[in-house]
Write a protein that holds these residues in place. Structure first.
Motif, PDB file in Angstrom:
ATOM      1  N   PRO A  94      77.216 -21.772 100.600  1.00 44.90           N
ATOM      2  CA  PRO A  94      77.735 -22.236 101.896  1.00 44.90           C
ATOM      3  C   PRO A  94      79.255 -22.375 101.933  1.00 44.90           C
ATOM      4  N   MET A  95      79.840 -23.084 100.953  1.00 40.37           N
ATOM      5  CA  MET A  95      81.286 -23.256 100.943  1.00 40.37           C
ATOM      6  C   MET A  95      81.994 -21.933 100.684  1.00 40.37           C
ATOM      7  N   TYR A  96      81.412 -21.117  99.826  1.00 37.56           N
ATOM      8  CA  TYR A  96      82.004 -19.810  99.550  1.00 37.56           C
ATOM      9  C   TYR A  96      82.005 -18.935 100.801  1.00 37.56           C
ATOM     10  N   ALA A  97      80.897 -18.926 101.553  1.00 36.88           N
ATOM     11  CA  ALA A  97      80.795 -18.117 102.760  1.00 36.88           C
ATOM     12  C   ALA A  97      81.821 -18.552 103.799  1.00 36.88           C
ATOM     13  N   ILE A  98      82.039 -19.855 103.929  1.00 31.32           N
ATOM     14  CA  ILE A  98      83.028 -20.366 104.880  1.00 31.32           C
ATOM     15  C   ILE A  98      84.430 -19.936 104.468  1.00 31.32           C
ATOM     16  N   ALA A  99      84.757 -20.110 103.183  1.00 30.58           N
ATOM     17  CA  ALA A  99      86.085 -19.727 102.696  1.00 30.58           C
ATOM     18  C   ALA A  99      86.303 -18.223 102.821  1.00 30.58           C
ATOM     19  N   TYR A 339     101.962 -28.227  98.220  1.00 28.40           N
ATOM     20  CA  TYR A 339     100.690 -27.664  98.654  1.00 28.40           C
ATOM     21  C   TYR A 339      99.583 -27.849  97.621  1.00 28.40           C
ATOM     22  N   PHE A 340      99.940 -28.197  96.378  1.00 28.46           N
ATOM     23  CA  PHE A 340      98.913 -28.637  95.430  1.00 28.46           C
ATOM     24  C   PHE A 340      98.257 -29.924  95.930  1.00 28.46           C
ATOM     25  N   LEU A 341      99.060 -30.872  96.366  1.00 28.89           N
ATOM     26  CA  LEU A 341      98.528 -32.133  96.883  1.00 28.89           C
ATOM     27  C   LEU A 341      97.766 -31.917  98.186  1.00 28.89           C
ATOM     28  N   LEU A 342      98.313 -31.087  99.070  1.00 29.15           N
ATOM     29  CA  LEU A 342      97.643 -30.824 100.346  1.00 29.15           C
ATOM     30  C   LEU A 342      96.318 -30.093 100.132  1.00 29.15           C
ATOM     31  N   LEU A 343      96.289 -29.169  99.198  1.00 22.43           N
ATOM     32  CA  LEU A 343      95.044 -28.446  98.907  1.00 22.43           C
ATOM     33  C   LEU A 343      93.988 -29.376  98.325  1.00 22.43           C
ATOM     34  N   ASN A 344      94.417 -30.343  97.526  1.00 26.88           N
ATOM     35  CA  ASN A 344      93.478 -31.331  97.007  1.00 26.88           C
ATOM     36  C   ASN A 344      92.904 -32.182  98.130  1.00 26.88           C
ATOM     37  N   ALA A 345      93.766 -32.611  99.032  1.00 24.26           N
ATOM     38  CA  ALA A 345      93.310 -33.418 100.162  1.00 24.26           C
ATOM     39  C   ALA A 345      92.338 -32.628 101.026  1.00 24.26           C
ATOM     40  N   LEU A 346      92.666 -31.358 101.284  1.00 20.93           N
ATOM     41  CA  LEU A 346      91.793 -30.507 102.095  1.00 20.93           C
ATOM     42  C   LEU A 346      90.470 -30.256 101.371  1.00 20.93           C
ATOM     43  N   TYR A 351      84.756 -31.000 101.039  1.00 22.66           N
ATOM     44  CA  TYR A 351      83.607 -31.415 100.227  1.00 22.66           C
ATOM     45  C   TYR A 351      82.776 -32.456 100.973  1.00 22.66           C
ATOM     46  N   LYS A 352      83.451 -33.445 101.541  1.00 24.90           N
ATOM     47  CA  LYS A 352      82.751 -34.527 102.239  1.00 24.90           C
ATOM     48  C   LYS A 352      82.094 -34.059 103.533  1.00 24.90           C
ATOM     49  N   LEU A 353      82.790 -33.189 104.293  1.00 28.53           N
ATOM     50  CA  LEU A 353      82.315 -32.823 105.626  1.00 28.53           C
ATOM     51  C   LEU A 353      81.480 -31.552 105.658  1.00 28.53           C
ATOM     52  N   HIS A 359      74.698 -28.712 101.215  1.00 28.65           N
ATOM     53  CA  HIS A 359      73.782 -28.723 100.069  1.00 28.65           C
ATOM     54  C   HIS A 359      72.576 -29.608 100.339  1.00 28.65           C
ATOM     55  N   LYS A 360      72.834 -30.796 100.876  1.00 26.00           N
ATOM     56  CA  LYS A 360      71.733 -31.725 101.145  1.00 26.00           C
ATOM     57  C   LYS A 360      70.776 -31.164 102.188  1.00 26.00           C
ATOM     58  N   ALA A 361      71.340 -30.508 103.217  1.00 29.18           N
ATOM     59  CA  ALA A 361      70.490 -29.944 104.265  1.00 29.18           C
ATOM     60  C   ALA A 361      69.622 -28.814 103.719  1.00 29.18           C
TER      61      ALA A 361
END
Length: 384
Positions: A94-99, A339-346, A351-353, A359-361
């Motif tokens: 799922p995350m790979y397909a979105i990216a 952008y290392f920090l921004l990429l971590n935040a993103l 991951y959360k959203l 995965h749970k769904a």
């Protein structure tokens, strides 16, 4: 202690360290000093240029976690294999397909975002092949396409090969060590056979040469997964280790091998031996230490911060280089650490959203058993 049910938070935190190693490898802060002979800065460039070993760390961790969770639980039945495959799919795709979708859309609109130049300039038939091989996670078999789409996702092909072959090694509890060694030998033999075919057909660089085999494919790097498996066998067998400095030996060993790799590049046979054969042993020592020893490193990696960074490290790995990183670099800041920090935040936000809810769904939809809950790529920890 039943290790297969045990959650090791330090092994979640170590995922973040491995992902950051790969980031520093791709965005070497000492790159401008690369051509300065015999300076400290040039030596630091060479050291950072070998931090691709973060991928080796991930591969060893994959072998360890999958074996720890599934040894003795594998059933070669259609329902079990279906559940197993769905669980692996729900963790990765799922995350790979979105990216990948974001990457293809942005590159389609702005060709200057195809910084690898392995997709947008292809003729239509090649472009279709590239998209198909990216969607099916098969691009890692083709040297000419391995960096197309999300460049760093070539490693997912190796991971998928491991996922879909390892149940046949883990079924039952007898002769597991012998089966693992045969697994490595058979994988290498298949890889050499495919390389012989690839050299003759020259189709998109399909198993183009030995360098490609040992640098980018599961068949050339199977031993990395296998040594992680052997460590898990030892823990599942409740083998006692009386030595008390595995963490220290692992850290020092990894550092020494990192230095050695600056002299023997991974494209040389010495580099292949160091990276694919010896380095995983040092990594196994580190993992064993993080599990059994109470050290300052373990305390740091077990913190809530590193737990969160480890859980989001798969998303970070997918977005740390490519169109999202370029968008940040071009429109917000060109400072690598910004952008290392921004990429971590993103990554944490995604991951959360997105990643965790998807995965749970999918797990609920497929009624996946809890015994299959452990991921084995740079994504999440094992679950209790």
């Amino acid at each position: 202690m039943n290790h297969s049910k045990k959650y090791f938070p330090a092994l979640t935190g170590i995922r973040a360290i491995a992902a950051y190693m790969v980031f520093v490898f791709h965005f070497n802060p000492f790159r401008s000093f690369a051509n300065e002979p015999d300076t400290i800065s040039s030596k630091l460039f060479s050291l950072c240029d070998e931090l691709h070993i973060g991928v080796t760390l991930f591969f060893v961790l994959s072998g360890f976690l999958i074996t720890l969770r599934y040894q003795g639980n594998v059933q070669l039945t259609r329902p079990w294999l279906t559940h197993y495959a769905l669980n692996r799919f729900s963790r990765i795709f799922p995350m790979y397909a979105i990216a990948l979708g974001i990457t293809l859309v942005v590159v389609g609109l702005r060709i200057d975002y195809d910084f690898i130049k392995q997709h947008i300039f292809f003729p239509p038939i090649n472009k279709f092949a590239s998209i198909f091989l990216n969607l099916t996670l098969l691009k890692g078999f083709f040297s000419n396409l391995k960096f197309a789409g999300i460049a760093q996702s070539w490693s997912l092909t190796a991971e998928e090969c491991f996922y879909f072959t390892v149940p046949f090694v883990l079924v039952g509890n007898s002769r597991l060590l012998r089966r693992t060694m045969l697994y490595v030998a058979a994988s290498l033999a298949i890889g050499l056979f495919l390389t012989g075919i690839g050299a003759s057909i020259n189709y998109y660089g399909f198993f183009a040469n030995l360098d490609f085999l040992f640098s980018y494919t599961f068949f050339g790097r199977c031993l990395e997964f296998a040594l992680g498996m052997l460590l898990a066998y030892s823990l599942n067998a409740k083998q006692r280790f009386y030595f008390k400095h595995f963490t220290l030996i692992g850290v020092i060993g990894i550092f020494i091998l990192l230095i050695a790799l600056t002299f023997y590049h991974k494209k040389t046979w010495q580099g292949v031996v160091l990276n694919n054969c010896i380095l995983p042993i040092a990594i196994c020592s580190l993992f064993l230490g993080l599990i059994q020893e109470h050290t300052y490193l373990r305390k740091i990696l077990e913190t809530k911060l590193f737990n969160l960074l480890g859980k989001s490290s798969y998303t970070f790995y997918l977005i740390h280089m490519g169109v999202i990183q370029l968008l940040i670099a071009r429109h917000i800041s060109q400072n690598k650490w910004v952008y290392f920090l921004l990429l971590n935040a993103l990554a944490i936000l995604l991951y959360k959203l997105v990643e965790e809810p998807c995965h749970k769904a999918l797990k609920k939809l497929g009624r996946l058993p809890d015994v299959s809950a452990s991921p084995a790529i740079p994504a999440h920890p094992t679950e209790q």
